[in-house]
Design a protein around this motif. Structure first.
Motif: not given
Ligand SMILES: CSC[C@H]1O[C@H](OP(=O)(O)O)[C@H](O)[C@@H]1O
Length: 353
Positions: A215-241
């Protein structure tokens, strides 16, 4: 410029046939299956050829019609008992997503109402097909409405993390958790999505990353065990599931790994949103403790996609879902609006609106 999103449809009724996109083959192959008997429908759901709570419900609804359309019923009562028998059979395909049971119950009710209105067996069968088509059409409208409500919580340029696939492939269109991503894209916003790969079946890597990229949306694939690092980098302002079942108190069953994500979001002061159509909210299940959690075969973990990655005969625990306690849920986003705690009262009120 509006960027419209025309997804691959996971389920469609075309030329009087039930056609499924075989999601086990994505992203490398786009293969469609034509299902002509109810056992094929049951197996497609159980083997995750179609998966995602709303898509499972839509498929099962068509499955009831496929099961009875050539049933040579002498009387209406014989047809009604066949409809119930086939719905009960399809209900055994998977235990957690409440949409399966919601859709099947709706099909049985439609047959009973048609019979009570004096319709013939042939008219009742046509009413069943119409009901399944309505379930599918409603889901598309519902997902778009969820997206519109969720968009009030989003802003251009923000980072959003999601888990598993609660996307267009899991629904009639748009998805639930992905709906605001598509609507934001239509508005020309740049939402940066981080998609958890979602072990062991990799719905995030194989499906969410695939459909958002298409769909042309900016998406980055991460392993499940990388979520904490991505959050600590300040790259996530919301989680939606997404969700497979919300209990009456707001506890949320969703793909395994969701609970851990909710705890991580809380630890990083990041809002944790659950996108849930009313068809996934089950007021008859009091709390998450009563939600049946599907356990799947060990091979999904030890031999996922054909390569052995663990020793023979190793003990494996493979729950397909977990339950996030309601206290970790910032808000539940439905087609009728955004619901916050206290969930028991506020979810009940949704159904009274
Ligand atoms: C809106 S889909 C909801 C839900 O279904 C998925 O599970 P599965 O791929 O096993 O059917 C996942 O839990 C999604 O979040």
């Amino acid at each position: 410029m509006t960027k419209t999103y025309e997804p691959l449809q996971s389920v469609r009724w075309e030329n009087d046939e039930l056609i499924l996109l075989d999601q086990t083959k994505l992203p490398e192959q786009t293969e469609f299956l034509t299902l002509s008997d109810v056992k094929q429908v049951w197996e497609a759901i159980e083997r995750l050829k179609v998966r995602g709570a709303p898509a499972i419900g839509i498929t099962a609804a068509y499955g009831v019609y496929v099961a009875v359309r050539s049933f040579a019923s002498a009387t209406v009562d014989e047809l009604l008992s066949e409809v119930k028998k086939q719905a009960d059979y399809l209900a055994t395909s998977r235990p957690t997503a409440v949409n399966l049971f919601w859709a099947l119950n709706r099909m049985v009710r439609r047959a009973e109402e048609s019979a009570a209105a004096g319709q013939s067996p042939a008219q009742i069968k046509q009413a069943l097909l119409k009901e399944a088509q309505e379930i599918q059409a409603e889901d598309e409208r519902v997902c778009r409405a969820i997206g519109e409500h969720a968009l009030t919580l989003f802003s251009d340029g923000m980072g959003v993390l999601t888990h598993c696939n609660a996307g267009g492939l899991a629904t009639a269109k748009y998805g639930t958790a992905t709906a605001p991503m598509y609507l934001a894209h239509e508005k020309g916003w740049n939402i940066k999505v981080f998609a958890d790969e979602t072990r062991p079946v990799l719905q995030g890597a194989r499906l969410t990353a695939y459909e958002l990229q298409q769909a042309g949306i900016d998406v980055t694939l991460i392993c499940d065990n990388m979520a904490a690092k991505v959050m600590s980098n300040g790259w996530v302002q919301a989680v939606i599931v997404g969700t497979d079942r919300v209990a009456a108190n707001g506890d949320v069953a969703n793909k395994i790994g969701t609970y851990g994500l909710a705890v991580l979001a809380r630890a990083h002061n990041i809002p944790f949103y659950v996108a849930a159509p009313l068809s996934s909210i089950d007021l008859t299940t009091p709390t998450g403790k009563e939600i049946p959690i599907e356990e799947r075969e060990a091979e999904e973990v030890t031999r996922g996609f054909g390569r052995q990655v663990a020793p023979n005969d190793i003990k494996v625990y493979n729950p397909a879902f977990d339950v996030t306690p309601n206290e970790y849920v910032t808000a539940i986003i439905t087609e009728k609006g955004i619901v916050r705690a206290p969930y028991r009262e506020n979810l009940q009120a949704l159904f009274e609106k």
